[in-house]
Motif scaffolding. Structure first.
Motif, mmCIF file in Angstrom:
data_model
loop_
_atom_site.group_PDB
_atom_site.id
_atom_site.type_symbol
_atom_site.label_atom_id
_atom_site.label_comp_id
_atom_site.label_asym_id
_atom_site.label_seq_id
_atom_site.Cartn_x
_atom_site.Cartn_y
_atom_site.Cartn_z
ATOM 1 N N ILE A 1 -4.873 57.125 4.114
ATOM 2 C CA ILE A 1 -4.506 55.794 4.609
ATOM 3 C C ILE A 1 -5.765 55.007 4.976
ATOM 4 N N ALA A 2 -6.679 55.663 5.689
ATOM 5 C CA ALA A 2 -7.936 55.002 6.063
ATOM 6 C C ALA A 2 -8.738 54.618 4.823
ATOM 7 N N ALA A 3 -8.737 55.490 3.801
ATOM 8 C CA ALA A 3 -9.494 55.216 2.573
ATOM 9 C C ALA A 3 -8.956 53.981 1.861
ATOM 10 N N ILE A 4 -7.636 53.838 1.800
ATOM 11 C CA ILE A 4 -7.053 52.661 1.137
ATOM 12 C C ILE A 4 -7.489 51.385 1.834
ATOM 13 N N ILE A 5 -7.441 51.396 3.168
ATOM 14 C CA ILE A 5 -7.828 50.197 3.932
ATOM 15 C C ILE A 5 -9.298 49.884 3.714
ATOM 16 N N LEU A 6 -10.154 50.897 3.795
ATOM 17 C CA LEU A 6 -11.596 50.687 3.614
ATOM 18 C C LEU A 6 -11.915 50.233 2.190
ATOM 19 N N ILE A 7 -11.309 50.870 1.200
ATOM 20 C CA ILE A 7 -11.554 50.506 -0.199
ATOM 21 C C ILE A 7 -11.110 49.070 -0.478
ATOM 22 N N SER A 8 -9.967 48.683 0.100
ATOM 23 C CA SER A 8 -9.456 47.318 -0.112
ATOM 24 C C SER A 8 -10.317 46.287 0.597
ATOM 25 N N CYS A 9 -10.715 46.567 1.827
ATOM 26 C CA CYS A 9 -11.489 45.596 2.615
ATOM 27 C C CYS A 9 -12.935 45.486 2.138
ATOM 28 N N LEU A 10 -13.518 46.624 1.748
ATOM 29 C CA LEU A 10 -14.920 46.627 1.332
ATOM 30 C C LEU A 10 -15.087 46.394 -0.170
ATOM 31 N N ASP A 11 -13.957 46.335 -0.892
ATOM 32 C CA ASP A 11 -13.971 46.137 -2.344
ATOM 33 C C ASP A 11 -14.834 47.202 -3.024
ATOM 34 N N VAL A 12 -14.500 48.468 -2.744
ATOM 35 C CA VAL A 12 -15.224 49.603 -3.312
ATOM 36 C C VAL A 12 -14.388 50.215 -4.431
ATOM 37 N N ASP A 13 -14.977 50.356 -5.597
ATOM 38 C CA ASP A 13 -14.344 51.078 -6.703
ATOM 39 C C ASP A 13 -15.393 51.904 -7.401
ATOM 40 N N PHE A 14 -15.011 53.072 -7.884
ATOM 41 C CA PHE A 14 -15.965 53.947 -8.557
ATOM 42 C C PHE A 14 -15.240 54.792 -9.588
ATOM 43 N N GLY A 15 -16.029 55.419 -10.454
ATOM 44 C CA GLY A 15 -15.444 56.242 -11.506
ATOM 45 C C GLY A 15 -14.678 55.400 -12.515
ATOM 46 N N LEU A 16 -13.669 56.012 -13.131
ATOM 47 C CA LEU A 16 -12.862 55.320 -14.141
ATOM 48 C C LEU A 16 -12.080 54.154 -13.540
ATOM 49 N N MET A 17 -11.765 54.243 -12.241
ATOM 50 C CA MET A 17 -11.038 53.143 -11.604
ATOM 51 C C MET A 17 -11.838 51.843 -11.668
ATOM 52 N N LYS A 18 -13.145 51.919 -11.529
ATOM 53 C CA LYS A 18 -13.980 50.719 -11.601
ATOM 54 C C LYS A 18 -13.888 50.075 -12.987
ATOM 55 N N VAL A 19 -13.835 50.917 -14.022
ATOM 56 C CA VAL A 19 -13.686 50.392 -15.382
ATOM 57 C C VAL A 19 -12.372 49.634 -15.508
ATOM 58 N N LEU B 1 -18.060 56.327 1.675
ATOM 59 C CA LEU B 1 -17.728 55.107 0.937
ATOM 60 C C LEU B 1 -18.884 54.119 0.938
ATOM 61 N N ALA B 2 -19.616 54.035 2.047
ATOM 62 C CA ALA B 2 -20.775 53.144 2.115
ATOM 63 C C ALA B 2 -21.846 53.567 1.113
ATOM 64 N N VAL B 3 -22.098 54.881 1.020
ATOM 65 C CA VAL B 3 -23.083 55.397 0.065
ATOM 66 C C VAL B 3 -22.628 55.140 -1.363
ATOM 67 N N ILE B 4 -21.352 55.373 -1.623
ATOM 68 C CA ILE B 4 -20.802 55.147 -2.973
ATOM 69 C C ILE B 4 -20.934 53.673 -3.354
ATOM 70 N N LYS B 5 -20.596 52.770 -2.419
ATOM 71 C CA LYS B 5 -20.697 51.338 -2.726
ATOM 72 C C LYS B 5 -22.131 50.946 -3.037
ATOM 73 N N LYS B 6 -23.071 51.495 -2.279
ATOM 74 C CA LYS B 6 -24.495 51.178 -2.498
ATOM 75 C C LYS B 6 -24.951 51.668 -3.868
ATOM 76 N N ARG B 7 -24.523 52.880 -4.255
ATOM 77 C CA ARG B 7 -24.924 53.448 -5.541
ATOM 78 C C ARG B 7 -24.282 52.696 -6.717
ATOM 79 N N VAL B 8 -23.030 52.307 -6.531
ATOM 80 C CA VAL B 8 -22.341 51.555 -7.585
ATOM 81 C C VAL B 8 -23.003 50.198 -7.783
ATOM 82 N N ALA B 9 -23.422 49.574 -6.677
ATOM 83 C CA ALA B 9 -24.083 48.264 -6.761
ATOM 84 C C ALA B 9 -25.412 48.358 -7.504
#
Length: 497
Positions: free
Chosen positions: A196-214, A487-495
């Motif tokens: 539940i926390a991950a969904i809120i953070l991913i939605s608010c921070l606009d974080v996507d990674f892996g195949l989902m980002k594609v 999630l913060a590290v993932i967002k930084k790496r994806v960027a």
């Protein structure tokens, strides 16, 4: 091969093939074939007979499975009725005015998933049918929609005291008040809470990674499916009138919720004198959901005819369309049920429980983490969370743990069962989420898996702490911090990529 590692090979083969080939029917059939050959000592004629009689006929003649299929068809028909009456279109227009951003659409989908907590099947299909028009208009991929639906189905039900899942857990606990134990375990259910926390953070921070980002990048350009799949039966979703209002979608959904709750407590003996909580704990969701949904279907038809949105003939034409819309999930469920039944017949539950029972008591402090891993593996391989905690909970209770550690370990079992169910391609709730979002099933599984595994890793670390700290709020805080940092590290790496 009974009760050995070989009993887990057929579902593992099916899962690996599905992820590699992205073709679910043939992959499941290969798993079924392997299980039948193992069960018959490679006697081809006996294996063939096993596939047909013990496999498909056995799974499709199961009363609970038939009840779920009836519920699916009825719900599919209600969705077609809502679309043809214009209720979904009216809601979509209203939501488009109110929800100005992708973030708002994602969080609204999440909120609706939290509200519909009674049953995971009901959650998957209802949230999908209501929110598809909204997420489509905001350029959200069907894979992302399927992930949110799936992540707010079983995880939400597993922390809701009034749900079919709570009833199932209460039913397998012996020598304890099952519902009380379930409620005490909620703060320690790290996978559900961190999802539940991950969904809120991913939605608010606009974080996507892996195949989902594609998929999300393509959706922003107008391709909601990435693989080029178009909506099936798009004509069935076209409204036949423009006179509908938002209430014309909300009313059937409300009636459906109330009908399903009444149907479930009816099967639990509420109208025979049981109190509400006990009735829910003793209910049979596979009977209660069809009872409630059929009543809701009848009321919905009368309502739309009374509102002059649909004629009687147009309502009746929605029945075959509703059935056709559910053919794919029913087929996949039939294959998955057959594979699950043959896997159980091979002794997979006995094999896993024997390993666990033999080693569990030796590692008391890290027992919750061990139980979590066992439950994930078992649920992922068999595609059933209910079967997983139904086997493991009696073993955990029988070990004789101190009360607080018992609660943590029970919670770890429930969390692991949900996690494995969430990840598994042969899980019925995963299949339902794909159906609700009208997303290719393998696309849903492959895009969701990295998200689920990330939360699973956080939960595992959390349970390592929980066995020593034994304080739910400190454990939750530690887990949330780890999740946020990840999630913060993932967002930084994806960027940077």
């Amino acid at each position: 091969m009974f009760g050995t590692f070989w009993s887990l090979v057929p579902p593992i083969v099916a899962i690996v093939l599905a992820l590699i080939t992205k073709e679910v029917y043939s992959s499941l059939f290969v798993g079924i074939l392997a299980a039948a050959l193992f069960a018959s000592d490679f006697q081809v004629v006996t294996a063939y007979n096993t596939i047909i009689n013990d496999g498909f006929i056995g799974s499709l003649s199961d009363a609970g499975h038939v009840g779920i299929m009836i519920f699916l068809v009825v719900l599919g028909t209600i969705v077609i009725l809502m679309n043809r009456a214009g209720g979904s279109s009216a809601y979509g227009k209203w939501a488009q005015r109110k929800l100005k951003s992708r973030k708002g659409a994602l969080l609204s989908t999440f909120a609706l998933g939290c509200i519909i907590f009674v049953d995971d099947y009901f959650n998957c299909l209802t949230v999908g049918s209501v929110m598809r028009p909204v997420t489509d208009k905001h350029g959200i991929s069907r894979a992302k929609l399927a992930y949110i639906i799936d992540a707010t189905a079983a995880p939400i039900c597993m922390i809701a005291p009034i749900s079919s899942w709570a009833a199932a857990v209460a039913g397998v606990v012996e020598d304890y008040d099952g519902l009380t134990l379930f409620i005490k375990a909620i703060p320690y259910n790290l996978y559900s809470l961190m999802t539940i926390a991950a969904i809120i953070l991913i939605s608010c921070l606009d974080v996507d990674f892996g195949l989902m980002k594609v998929h999300e990048d393509n959706a922003k350009k107008g391709d909601l499916f990435t693989d080029g799949v178009v909506k099936a039966d798009a004509s069935a979703e076209r409204p036949l009138t423009d006179k509908a209002k938002v209430i014309d979608l909300l009313f059937p959904v409300f009636v459906l919720i109330i009908g399903c709750i009444i149907g479930m407590i009816y099967t639990g003996g509420f109208f025979d004198g049981e109190n509400f909580i006990d009735a829910f704990a003793n209910c049979d969701a596979t009977v209660g959901l069809p009872l409630g949904s059929v009543a809701a279907l009848i009321i919905t038809i009368i309502y739309y005819m009374g509102r002059r949105l649909l004629s009687f003939k147009e309502c009746m034409q929605s029945f075959p369309e509703g059935f056709k819309s559910m053919v794919a999930p029913i087929l996949i469920l039939s294959f998955a049920w057959t594979l699950s039944g043959l896997t159980k017949a091979l002794g997979a539950p006995e094999y896993v429980s024997a390993i666990f029972e033999g080693s569990a008591a030796r590692f008391i402090s890290i027992l919750p983490a061990i139980v979590f891993v066992f439950a994930v593996f078992m649920s992922f391989s068999t595609g059933t969370s209910w079967g997983t905690f139904g086997i493991l909970i009696p073993i955990i209770v029988g070990i004789g743990l101190p009360e607080e550690l018992l609660i943590i370990t029970i919670s770890a079992c429930l969390a692991g069962a949900v996690c494995g169910d969430h990840c598994s391609p042969i899980s019925d709730t995963t299949i339902m989420a794909s159906a609700g979002a009208q997303c290719d099933h393998i696309n849903h599984v492959s895009t969701q898996l990295p998200y689920a595994l990330m939360v699973a890793a956080v939960s595992f670390v959390g349970y390592l702490f929980a066995g020593f700290i034994q304080n739910p709020w400190i454990v939750l805080l530690i887990s949330f911090v780890i999740l946020s940092v990840a999630l913060a590290v993932i967002k930084k790496r994806v960027a940077k990529a």
